[in-house]
Design an enzyme around this catalytic site. Structure first.
Site, PDB file in Angstrom:
ATOM      1  N   GLY A   8      -6.179   4.773  -0.586  1.00  0.00           N
ATOM      2  CA  GLY A   8      -6.502   3.361  -0.724  1.00  0.00           C
ATOM      3  C   GLY A   8      -7.962   3.093  -0.457  1.00  0.00           C
ATOM      4  O   GLY A   8      -8.524   3.529   0.549  1.00  0.00           O
ATOM      5  N   HIS A  35      -0.151 -14.258  -0.662  1.00  0.00           N
ATOM      6  CA  HIS A  35       1.161 -14.555  -0.095  1.00  0.00           C
ATOM      7  C   HIS A  35       1.630 -15.876  -0.704  1.00  0.00           C
ATOM      8  O   HIS A  35       1.101 -16.940  -0.401  1.00  0.00           O
ATOM      9  CB  HIS A  35       1.070 -14.615   1.428  1.00  0.00           C
ATOM     10  CG  HIS A  35       0.479 -13.359   1.998  1.00  0.00           C
ATOM     11  ND1 HIS A  35       1.140 -12.147   1.962  1.00  0.00           N
ATOM     12  CD2 HIS A  35      -0.723 -13.112   2.559  1.00  0.00           C
ATOM     13  CE1 HIS A  35       0.375 -11.213   2.500  1.00  0.00           C
ATOM     14  NE2 HIS A  35      -0.770 -11.774   2.875  1.00  0.00           N
ATOM     15  N   VAL A  36       2.619 -15.773  -1.580  1.00  0.00           N
ATOM     16  CA  VAL A  36       3.030 -16.890  -2.430  1.00  0.00           C
ATOM     17  C   VAL A  36       4.161 -17.704  -1.815  1.00  0.00           C
ATOM     18  O   VAL A  36       4.198 -18.923  -1.949  1.00  0.00           O
ATOM     19  CB  VAL A  36       3.450 -16.347  -3.823  1.00  0.00           C
ATOM     20  CG1 VAL A  36       3.947 -17.449  -4.731  1.00  0.00           C
ATOM     21  CG2 VAL A  36       2.290 -15.601  -4.467  1.00  0.00           C
ATOM     22  N   GLU A  64       0.826  -1.211   0.000  1.00  0.00           N
ATOM     23  CA  GLU A  64       0.000   0.000   0.000  1.00  0.00           C
ATOM     24  C   GLU A  64       0.854   1.252   0.000  1.00  0.00           C
ATOM     25  O   GLU A  64       0.505   2.251  -0.629  1.00  0.00           O
ATOM     26  CB  GLU A  64      -0.975   0.015   1.178  1.00  0.00           C
ATOM     27  CG  GLU A  64      -1.893   1.209   1.102  1.00  0.00           C
ATOM     28  CD  GLU A  64      -3.230   1.020   1.799  1.00  0.00           C
ATOM     29  OE1 GLU A  64      -4.003   1.999   1.793  1.00  0.00           O
ATOM     30  OE2 GLU A  64      -3.510  -0.066   2.314  1.00  0.00           O
TER      31      GLU A  64
END
Length: 140
Positions: A84, A91-92, A65
């Site tokens: 925003g 989340h890989v 952000e």
């Protein structure tokens, strides 16, 4: 894509905006302003980890952000602000140490909304988190 940026502050000016905020508390530093992206880093340390020793997903979202909001505010008129509206994060890959680098690029820059994609990678260039943020353009 041509540059969406209306303003080109220095890195020192961009980083000064984060002084005494969550941005500086987590060690986030804006490192590059390209033609169509903003890049920054964040350490994976006690400030940004969760109790199990991994990078906290919330820390990744704060980095995402920060980069998208920074980029978004470079695209608006002086009397406007990009804020925003929605953010998501996938989340890989877990990471336990080092420095992560995030890059925010515009998907859409309109008069009332913006859409940003933020890729966060580890030091080996492996994807850690893929995030998208929608910003509302207010003021003016």
């Amino acid at each position: 894509m041509s540059s969406p940026f209306r303003r080109r502050p220095t890195l020192d000016q961009l980083n000064a905006l984060g002084a005494d905020t969550a941005i500086s508390a987590l060690g986030i530093v804006i490192t590059e302003l390209g033609d169509d992206y903003v890049r920054g880093t964040m350490p994976v340390d006690a400030r940004t980890k969760q109790p199990y020793g991994l990078l906290h997903g919330g820390s990744s979202v704060l980095l995402a952000e920060t980069l998208a909001s920074t980029a978004g505010n470079l695209c608006v008129e002086e009397n406007q602000q990009a804020v925003g509206l929605e953010i998501n994060a996938n989340h890989v890959r877990a990471t336990k140490s080092g420095l992560v680098t995030g890059t925010a690029r515009a998907v859409h820059v309109g008069r009332s909304t913006q859409l940003w994609e933020i890729r966060i990678e580890d030091e080996a260039g492996r994807l850690v988190c893929l995030s998208r943020m929608t910003a509302a353009v207010v003021g003016g």
